[in-house]
Design an enzyme around this catalytic site. Structure first.
Site, PDB file in Angstrom:
ATOM      1  N   SER A 139       0.989  -1.140  -0.083  1.00 54.42           N
ATOM      2  CA  SER A 139      -0.015  -0.039   0.157  1.00 54.42           C
ATOM      3  C   SER A 139       1.085   1.105   0.036  1.00 54.42           C
ATOM      4  O   SER A 139       2.410   1.184   0.245  1.00 54.42           O
ATOM      5  CB  SER A 139      -0.964   0.003   1.261  1.00 54.42           C
ATOM      6  OG  SER A 139      -1.486   1.363   1.462  1.00 54.42           O
ATOM      7  N   TYR A 152      -1.875  -0.721  10.245  1.00 55.18           N
ATOM      8  CA  TYR A 152      -2.012  -1.168   8.889  1.00 55.18           C
ATOM      9  C   TYR A 152      -0.601  -0.966   8.090  1.00 55.18           C
ATOM     10  O   TYR A 152      -0.006  -1.626   7.248  1.00 55.18           O
ATOM     11  CB  TYR A 152      -3.166  -0.176   8.260  1.00 55.18           C
ATOM     12  CG  TYR A 152      -3.390  -0.402   6.761  1.00 55.18           C
ATOM     13  CD1 TYR A 152      -4.022  -1.494   6.504  1.00 55.18           C
ATOM     14  CD2 TYR A 152      -2.816   0.411   5.645  1.00 55.18           C
ATOM     15  CE1 TYR A 152      -4.448  -1.770   5.011  1.00 55.18           C
ATOM     16  CE2 TYR A 152      -3.253   0.134   4.635  1.00 55.18           C
ATOM     17  CZ  TYR A 152      -3.866  -1.044   4.111  1.00 55.18           C
ATOM     18  OH  TYR A 152      -3.890  -1.121   2.858  1.00 55.18           O
TER      19      TYR A 152
HETATM   20  N1  LIG Z   1      -8.593  -0.241  -1.970  1.00 58.97           N
HETATM   21  C1  LIG Z   1      -7.610   0.595  -1.671  1.00 58.97           C
HETATM   22  O1  LIG Z   1      -7.481   1.846  -1.765  1.00 58.97           O
HETATM   23  C2  LIG Z   1      -6.334  -0.210  -1.243  1.00 58.97           C
HETATM   24  C3  LIG Z   1      -4.978   0.515  -1.071  1.00 58.97           C
HETATM   25  C4  LIG Z   1      -3.785  -0.057  -0.734  1.00 58.97           C
HETATM   26  C5  LIG Z   1      -3.877  -1.349  -0.603  1.00 58.97           C
HETATM   27  N2  LIG Z   1      -5.045  -1.870  -0.651  1.00 58.97           N
HETATM   28  C6  LIG Z   1      -4.812  -3.245  -0.249  1.00 58.97           C
HETATM   29  O2  LIG Z   1      -5.574  -4.142  -0.866  1.00 58.97           O
HETATM   30  C7  LIG Z   1      -6.107  -5.450  -0.676  1.00 58.97           C
HETATM   31  C8  LIG Z   1      -7.459  -5.584  -1.099  1.00 58.97           C
HETATM   32  O3  LIG Z   1      -8.094  -4.533  -0.691  1.00 58.97           O
HETATM   33  P1  LIG Z   1      -9.276  -4.138  -1.291  1.00 58.97           P
HETATM   34  O4  LIG Z   1      -9.401  -2.669  -1.470  1.00 58.97           O
HETATM   35  O5  LIG Z   1      -9.824  -4.748  -2.630  1.00 58.97           O
HETATM   36  O6  LIG Z   1     -10.568  -4.488  -0.287  1.00 58.97           O
HETATM   37  P2  LIG Z   1     -12.064  -5.268  -0.316  1.00 58.97           P
HETATM   38  O7  LIG Z   1     -12.306  -5.127   1.135  1.00 58.97           O
HETATM   39  O8  LIG Z   1     -12.793  -4.874  -1.532  1.00 58.97           O
HETATM   40  O9  LIG Z   1     -11.329  -6.679  -0.498  1.00 58.97           O
HETATM   41  C9  LIG Z   1     -10.836  -7.624   0.312  1.00 58.97           C
HETATM   42  C10 LIG Z   1     -11.300  -8.872   0.599  1.00 58.97           C
HETATM   43  O10 LIG Z   1     -10.261  -9.697   1.397  1.00 58.97           O
HETATM   44  C11 LIG Z   1     -11.387 -10.371   2.090  1.00 58.97           C
HETATM   45  N3  LIG Z   1     -10.893 -10.933   3.404  1.00 58.97           N
HETATM   46  C12 LIG Z   1     -10.783 -10.051   4.475  1.00 58.97           C
HETATM   47  N4  LIG Z   1     -10.257 -10.624   5.506  1.00 58.97           N
HETATM   48  C13 LIG Z   1      -9.883 -12.092   5.004  1.00 58.97           C
HETATM   49  C14 LIG Z   1      -9.325 -13.098   5.585  1.00 58.97           C
HETATM   50  N5  LIG Z   1      -8.965 -13.071   6.944  1.00 58.97           N
HETATM   51  N6  LIG Z   1      -9.155 -14.161   4.802  1.00 58.97           N
HETATM   52  C15 LIG Z   1      -9.675 -14.130   3.405  1.00 58.97           C
HETATM   53  N7  LIG Z   1     -10.169 -13.307   3.061  1.00 58.97           N
HETATM   54  C16 LIG Z   1     -10.268 -12.160   3.649  1.00 58.97           C
HETATM   55  C17 LIG Z   1     -12.598  -9.927   2.206  1.00 58.97           C
HETATM   56  O11 LIG Z   1     -13.831 -10.597   2.445  1.00 58.97           O
HETATM   57  C18 LIG Z   1     -12.709  -9.347   0.842  1.00 58.97           C
HETATM   58  O12 LIG Z   1     -13.483 -10.096  -0.269  1.00 58.97           O
HETATM   59  C19 LIG Z   1      -6.009  -5.271   0.835  1.00 58.97           C
HETATM   60  O13 LIG Z   1      -4.672  -5.920   1.314  1.00 58.97           O
HETATM   61  C20 LIG Z   1      -5.536  -3.952   1.064  1.00 58.97           C
HETATM   62  O14 LIG Z   1      -4.943  -3.521   2.157  1.00 58.97           O
HETATM   63  C21 LIG Z   1      -6.031  -1.452  -0.869  1.00 58.97           C
END
Ligand SMILES: NC(=O)c1ccc[n+]([C@@H]2O[C@H](COP(=O)([O-])OP(=O)(O)OC[C@H]3O[C@@H](n4cnc5c(N)ncnc54)[C@H](O)[C@@H]3O)[C@@H](O)[C@H]2O)c1
Length: 249
Positions: A139, A152
């Site tokens: 991230s 985080y």
């Molecule tokens: N969206 C952003 O702005 C952003 C920015 C930087 C990093 N990220 C990272 O990207 C990744 C995905 O995030 P996203 O934005 O797509 O979020 P999201 O919430 O849309 O998707 C995350 C998915 O992970 C699943 N999940 C959560 N806990 C879990 C567990 N213990 N075991 C298995 N699955 C689990 C959830 O059910 C969900 O389907 C994460 O690691 C997040 O930290 C997101």
């Protein structure tokens, strides 16, 4: 032979978009998530592109469930060629001293231990088969320090250490491990977070030189490039995809 990818957090956001994008490349997908609804929805969308897919319900913070998703993928498809190690949660957005020990343990358990367990079991089967490619989701908060996301941020800095150090040990054996560092991207996770913290959305957008959030499709394109053979000589990299956000910090 058709290649296979495991995608954790594949039931939503970046994981779902990447599953669909990789299916367009003819890759079979194992969708791993705690959410049955999201996971099954992704499987349906992936199959619409003519490849095979399975949903495996697993909590990545539990080592035995991580081993199970790797074993089930091997049973179904016979190989793991690509791994998008992506499941994660964001936390409450509170200042560190206002967070609870339970919250700290939960974020570390899913974001960092979950990623470490995933690489532990996936790399093992990849190396037995002559190698493979991994992308870990870090991230912007893994590249710079930010308020309201201390735990985080610590887990995402950890993801980058995992990425670089795996390369030191296993690049010579055919393993490629890279990380992506997305800035705020329009996924359900971010929508929920910004709904609870509206001021942070305004701050986030105005702090991005391109003055908009990223899209899951843009991230999916990058991950697919990094995982497939088009990026054969890229290893141990952290690619920022954030509209210039961290470059101006
Ligand atoms: N969206 C952003 O702005 C952003 C920015 C930087 C990093 N990220 C990272 O990207 C990744 C995905 O995030 P996203 O934005 O797509 O979020 P999201 O919430 O849309 O998707 C995350 C998915 O992970 C699943 N999940 C959560 N806990 C879990 C567990 N213990 N075991 C298995 N699955 C689990 C959830 O059910 C969900 O389907 C994460 O690691 C997040 O930290 C997101």
């Amino acid at each position: 032979m058709t290649k296979t990818a495991i995608i954790t957090g594949g039931g939503s956001g970046l994981g779902q978009s990447t599953a669909i994008r990789m299916a367009q490349e003819g890759i079979n997908i194992a969708v791993v998530d705690v959410s049955e609804k999201g996971g099954n929805e992704t499987v349906e969308k992936v199959k619409a592109h003519g490849v095979d897919a399975i949903f495996i319900k697993a909590d990545v913070s539990k080592a035995e469930e991580v081993k199970k998703y790797v074993d089930e993928t091997m049973e179904k498809f016979g190989s793991v060629d690509y791994f998008f190690n992506n499941a994660g949660i964001s936390g409450s957005g509170k200042y560190y001293l206002d967070t609870t020990i339970e919250e700290i343990e939960q974020i570390v358990g899913i974001n960092l231990l979950g990623a470490l367990y995933g690489v532990r079991y996936v790399a093992e089967v990849m190396l037995k088969n002559g190698g493979g490619a991994i992308v870990n989701t870090a991230s912007s908060a893994g590249v710079i320090g930010q308020d309201s996301v201390v735990t985080y941020s610590a887990t995402k800095h950890g993801i980058i250490g995992l990425t670089k150090s795996m390369v030191a040990e296993y690049a010579k054996d055919g393993l490629r491990v890279n990380a992506i560092a997305p800035g705020p991207t329009e996924t359900p996770m971010v929508k929920t977070f910004f709904e609870a913290n509206p001021q942070m959305k305004e701050n986030a957008t105005s702090g991005i030189p391109q003055k908009r959030l990223g899209t899951p499709e843009e991230v999916a394109e990058l991950v697919t490039f990094l995982l497939t053979s088009k990026a054969e000589y890229i290893n141990g990299e952290v690619i920022r995809i954030d509209g210039g956000f961290t470059s101006t910090k």
